[in-house]
Design a protein around this motif. Structure first.
Motif: not given
Length: 296
Positions: A150-169
């Protein structure tokens, strides 16, 4: 003359801001022994390494300060003191905190602030000890992402491959915020099977229209990297995201542990197809971080 934007680097002044992780002597980290970088790393040193390689602007990423607002204010002071060097910053903020609007208000008094990073995953071993991955189970996390958007801020996402599918949800609950995937999703298993699994999991994120990808930090899990060893990662990211959603980042001075800026820049220059250079090395980052650059 056109120039590059380094979309992921760090600076620190150990007298101005306290970084507990950086000052913990004798502690091995997932990226190796931090001893050589347990000292000030200021803009002039960064420029001395990056400018000869064509870098003319940059994005500073938060790096675990004890007080995130102190760090952000210090970075703003660097931006104010160097007006001919375009620099944006991504700050740390706990998106699940009850006073999130107030914290974001404070950060947004600083003109260089463009986004937030709250790390979801660093490496399997460290994550098991810190419980960082639990952020994905907190209902406050997607709410916080929506507040940032809402504030036009972005998000930098740091994670490992094992978390990608859960994170996408989870990200599907905040479909409009701009996401920058740090370090190509941290493919820590560089075996053929590990890279295949990483590429499969990466699809969960590359299929989301609001996610872009940083080619950064590839040395953290391959200290003896070569152009040939990182080639599959770069090619896969470009294939999945397309050059207009891919950006270069040095991850200096952390990746300085594994080689010089010149060596890193030359490898990327050679591995990224020439027709994709303007996007990967400048245009994607300028657009994503709303970074004004005026090349001479």
């Amino acid at each position: 003359m056109t120039g590059w934007i380094d979309a992921h680097h760090h600076l620190w002044d150990l007298n101005a801001v306290h970084y507990p992780w950086l000052m913990a002597r004798g502690v091995e980290r997932f990226f190796g022994d931090p001893t050589p970088i347990q000292r000030d790393y200021l803009l002039d040193e960064f420029q001395s390494e990056a400018v000869p390689c064509g870098v003319r602007a940059s994005v500073h990423i938060q790096v675990g300060a004890e007080n995130a607002l102190d760090e952000a204010r210090w970075v703003q002071s660097i931006a104010d003191a160097n007006p001919i060097w375009p620099i944006a910053q991504v700050v740390f903020c706990d998106l699940t905190t009850s006073d999130l609007p107030t914290q974001l208000d404070n950060f947004q008094t600083l003109s260089s602030v463009r986004g937030v990073r709250q790390i979801v995953g660093r490496a399997p071993g460290e994550d098991a000890q810190t419980g960082t991955n639990a952020l994905l189970d907190d209902p406050g996390f997607p709410r916080g992402l929506r507040e940032a958007e809402k504030r036009n801020l972005s998000f930098d996402l740091q994670l490992i491959p094992e978390l990608m599918e859960k994170t996408a949800r989870v990200l599907a609950q905040a479909p409009d915020i701009r996401i920058a995937l740090c370090h190509a999703g941290s493919p820590h298993d560089r075996s053929p099977a590990g890279l295949k699994k990483w590429a499969q999991n990466l699809r969960a994120l590359s299929n989301l229209p609001n996610v872009s990808c940083k080619l950064s930090g590839l040395g953290m899990f391959d200290h003896n990297w070569t152009p040939d060893s990182i080639r599959p990662i770069i090619e896969e990211c470009l294939e999945q995201f397309g050059p207009k959603k891919v950006m270069f980042g040095s991850n200096f001075p952390v990746d300085k542990l594994y080689g010089s800026y010149a060596t890193l820049a030359q490898a990327y220059r050679d591995l990224v197809p020439t027709e994709a250079h303007s996007a990967v090395f400048s245009e994607t980052a300028a657009r994503f971080y709303d970074l004004e650059v005026h090349w001479e």
